[in-house]
Structure formats: C-alpha cells, structure tokens
Design an enzyme around this catalytic site. Sequence first.
Site, PDB file in Angstrom:
ATOM      1  N   GLU A 136       0.829  -1.221   0.000  1.00 55.81           N
ATOM      2  CA  GLU A 136       0.000   0.000   0.000  1.00 55.81           C
ATOM      3  C   GLU A 136       0.860   1.266   0.000  1.00 55.81           C
ATOM      4  O   GLU A 136       0.696   2.163   0.830  1.00 55.81           O
ATOM      5  CB  GLU A 136      -0.941   0.008   1.213  1.00 55.81           C
ATOM      6  CG  GLU A 136      -2.042  -1.027   1.113  1.00 55.81           C
ATOM      7  CD  GLU A 136      -3.164  -0.833   2.126  1.00 55.81           C
ATOM      8  OE1 GLU A 136      -2.934  -0.169   3.148  1.00 55.81           O
ATOM      9  OE2 GLU A 136      -4.266  -1.356   1.889  1.00 55.81           O
ATOM     10  N   GLU A 146      -5.787  -8.001  -1.278  1.00 58.69           N
ATOM     11  CA  GLU A 146      -6.473  -7.762  -0.002  1.00 58.69           C
ATOM     12  C   GLU A 146      -7.894  -7.315  -0.301  1.00 58.69           C
ATOM     13  O   GLU A 146      -8.117  -6.458  -1.160  1.00 58.69           O
ATOM     14  CB  GLU A 146      -5.812  -6.648   0.822  1.00 58.69           C
ATOM     15  CG  GLU A 146      -4.567  -7.058   1.536  1.00 58.69           C
ATOM     16  CD  GLU A 146      -4.005  -5.959   2.442  1.00 58.69           C
ATOM     17  OE1 GLU A 146      -4.795  -5.201   3.042  1.00 58.69           O
ATOM     18  OE2 GLU A 146      -2.770  -5.874   2.519  1.00 58.69           O
TER      19      GLU A 146
HETATM   20  C1  BG6 Z   1      -4.331  -2.669   4.750  1.00 56.89           C
HETATM   21  C2  BG6 Z   1      -3.032  -3.238   5.192  1.00 56.89           C
HETATM   22  O1  BG6 Z   1      -4.290  -1.322   5.034  1.00 56.89           O
HETATM   23  O2  BG6 Z   1      -5.520  -3.049   5.340  1.00 56.89           O
HETATM   24  C3  BG6 Z   1      -3.133  -4.316   6.259  1.00 56.89           C
HETATM   25  O3  BG6 Z   1      -2.236  -3.678   4.123  1.00 56.89           O
HETATM   26  C4  BG6 Z   1      -4.291  -3.989   7.167  1.00 56.89           C
HETATM   27  O4  BG6 Z   1      -1.909  -4.410   6.907  1.00 56.89           O
HETATM   28  C5  BG6 Z   1      -5.574  -4.024   6.367  1.00 56.89           C
HETATM   29  O5  BG6 Z   1      -4.386  -4.809   8.291  1.00 56.89           O
HETATM   30  C6  BG6 Z   1      -6.835  -3.760   7.158  1.00 56.89           C
HETATM   31  O6  BG6 Z   1      -6.699  -2.629   7.935  1.00 56.89           O
HETATM   32  P1  BG6 Z   1      -6.968  -2.647   9.486  1.00 56.89           P
HETATM   33  O7  BG6 Z   1      -6.605  -1.302   9.963  1.00 56.89           O
HETATM   34  O8  BG6 Z   1      -8.415  -2.949   9.640  1.00 56.89           O
HETATM   35  O9  BG6 Z   1      -6.113  -3.734  10.048  1.00 56.89           O
END
Ligand code: BG6
Length: 482
Positions: A178, A380
């Site tokens: 990211e 993701e």
């Molecule tokens: C992304 C990241 O921002 O989203 C992860 O690559 C992160 O590391 C995921 O955990 C979800 O975000 P959060 O803040 O809910 O853990």
Amino acid sequence: MIKKEMPKDFLWGGAVAAHQIEGAWQEAGKGMSIADVMTAGSNLENRMITDGVLDNQYYPNHEAIDFYHRYRDDIQLFKRLGLKCFRTSINWSRIFPNGDDELPNEAGLQFYDDLFDELLKNGIEPVITLSHFEIPYHLYKAYGGFKNKKLIDFFVNYADVVMRRFKDKVTYWLTFNEINNQADGQHQLHTWTNSAVLVQPNENAEEVIYQAGLNELIASAKVVKLGHEINPDFKIGAMMAYVPVYPFSANPEDQMAASKVMERRYFYSDIHARGEIPSYTLAYWKQKGYQMSYTESELQALKEGTVDFIGFSYYMSATVTTQKIDDLTGYDIPDFPQAKIVKNPYVEASDWGWQIDPVGLRYVLNTVYQRYNLPLFIVENGFGAYDKQDDSGQIHDEYRIAYLKAHIQEMKKAILEDGVPVMGYTPWGIIDLVSFGTGEMEKRYGMIYVDKDNTGEGTLQRGLKDSFAWYQKVIQTNGQEL
Ligand code: BG6
C-alpha cells in the site's frame, strides 16, 4: 464471446503480513521493527508510536497470534480450506536486524526457508511482500527512514539477499505494501508504517512524503530489475491501496475534485507501471516550489524497473465534493483543501466506518486495467467485524460471507464480462490477526478464529467460522458456487 468460467489457474488465496501474525519479536536474532513500537489503540484512540519499547505499554505485535511457532498447524488449516496461494511478508528486521548490517541473519532466512517449504509441501504458492510495515527501527533512528536516500541501497541489498535465497521457492513478489497509503503525508500512522518517517513540525509533510515515496519507488524499480536478473520467471508487482474516489454530484467541480484527489494516489502506480514521474506531479511540485531530489540515473532506474502486474487492496470507496452542504458530515482532505470527503448516501458502512461498495471493486478493476494494461491481483479485500461466539463456541459470520460474496460477484463480472485479466484473489486476514490501523485483535477479518482479545488475553487456540466452509466451496468450484 463471453467466457463463462473463471481461469483454471486462478490464485484463490488468503493474505496476512508478518508483523500482524508472527509474534516472536525478539526471537532468533530478529531486530526491533517499526511495528514493535506501536501500542494498541481503538476506533476512537490512535495507536501511539513510542520512543523504543516502554515498560508500561502494551504492544500487540510482539506476540500477535504466535504464527512463528504455530505455522505448521495453521498451514494444515489453510490446506483444508483449499488455498492455492498464501500472501505474507518477509519481516525485514528478521533478515537484517538493524537494516544496515553487513551480513544477513541466517536464523531469519532459515525461518522463511522452512515456512516456504511447508507451504509448497502442502500445495500452496507463497506470494511475498518485501516491505509490509516492518522496516528495521534502527533505520528510523539512525537515518530518519525513507526520506534518506541511503535506505534505497539498504532495501535493494535486503531484496537481493532474499530473492537469491528463495529464487526457487517464491515466484510472486510485491515490493512495498500500500505504497500510496501515505499520499498526503498527514497521517502519522501511514508515514510511519510505509516510510519510517515522523514528519517534524518544521517540515512540509507533503514534500517530505513525496521524497520518501519517490525514494521507495526508485528502490522498488531497482528491485524489479534485479529480481528479473535473479530469476526471469519472477512476477514482481506493485501493491496499491485503491480507494476509488467518486464525485458526490454531477457538478463538474466535484468531478474535477475526484480526479485531482485520485492523481495523488495514481502518482505511485503511474511510476510503478509507466516508469516515469507523471506530468501532473511535476507541475504540482513546480507550483508548490518543492525541491525534490532525484538524479538522471534514478530516472533511468524507474524506466528499467516497471512492474509485471498491479497488486492492490480494495476495502471501500470514498466520495468527494466541493459544495458546502450543511447536512453532509465529512472530513477535510489535507492535500486538497477545496474539497471534502463525505458520506456516500448509496452505500452502508462497517462498524469502523468503512464504506461497503462491492461495485467499486469492479470499477477499480476496469479503470486500473484501462490505465495500465497490466494483469491485476486483488491481494487484499475483507470485512473487519466484531465476531460473537454462540453457546457452543461457533461463529456464524454471515455478514462476512455477504461482504466477500458480493465482492467476488463483482470481480467475476470484471473478469467474465469486462475482460479484465485478474491473477488471483487473497482475502485479507484469512486468520484473525492484529489490526494494523487500530492494533485491535477484535477487529476480525478471519475465516479462522483466534482466541485472543484486545488486551492480549486468550488461549491463542484456532477455530473455524462459518465463512471457512463457505470459502472452501468457493475455491473447490473455482468461484462457480458463491
Ligand atoms: C491494509 C493493510 O491497510 O488493510 C493491512 O495492508 C491492514 O496491513 C488491512 O491490516 C486492514 O486494515 P486494518 O486497519 O483494519 O487492520
């Protein structure tokens, strides 16, 4: 003719990051990383970044879910789930404890050798991020993080070591997780985790982060070139956070604002994919009087190291307006003061306020493919939620199934109806893990439950949620049955 079936080699998988699962923060020669000085926060309270590790604070990443000691059992669950691939990261501070060490830490390399062997033995392809918020802490202390160009060499050296070591075990690589998350330079958590930079009050945050980001992009390009020399079969990708920004209304000013806000994010993938600094950014730097430092040979490196594919996370969309409408709650965009991000009345939001917009995923797949003409990899996507066990300890997470199902449906439309080449789909936090944003355990994404709470209490035992059996079927039928 419209294809009816998903590609046979589609990579259904799951995603995590080393610092959010491994724990063992001081084991086998590992150095302190920037994740190790982040306390637990919540939806209402920011995580603190402390000056070293303090006795009176709780650091959730120190133990995380103890994957370091339990990965063999966890991989058995991944196999049962049917994962074709598993995305995790190499924790840089296990390999180079200080970041500037002369020699790598053999015990750290051995850990990943064993982990990758175990995955491959079970038919699971590793997808590896080189830098997922795990920069050695010493690189902040001694060099100030990625605003310092020396970090380019440290990163390239680290990548050289791991890519050579694992050249026959890992094919899919992502450079910086990211990378655009930090785009406006205003959010300390993001500048810290992406760049190990704490912007000082006398510095211009935006300028500092443009420099750090550019340094990362140069480092990434050098690594792409190097990786292809190490193994021409490597597929090396970018990793972007795509949050599409829609205009709130048909007012042309809103459309212009949406496009300007997107430029700040596209800056990163434009360089990754096209190998040059975009003209809109050069114009912006000039207008602001920013003195960015880069050499001819660095510009050449950008050209020679364009990525093979675009990996990205997708969780939500956002909406922007330049209009002053009283009943709109929203927040300012530091890097675009004329406009405001406001709630989209057409979509719902999660308990953490993340707007749920499956169609936005199809929109991203289409717009990004049209922009770069490169294969895409959704590395993701997921739904952070509070899970409740029933009397027999089961978790019926139909809300998570609904979220994932709706997103996969839109992804399928992009692939089968719009002709977008998508390499795979790895839902985030396939096993419950420490939230990056809040440091909570109870913002859960997993299909595999981990018994641990926000204060660090729990047995760490694993359990299966309803979403486990659902996703198992999705994979078995190659996305036919949702
Ligand atoms: C992304 C990241 O921002 O989203 C992860 O690559 C992160 O590391 C995921 O955990 C979800 O975000 P959060 O803040 O809910 O853990």
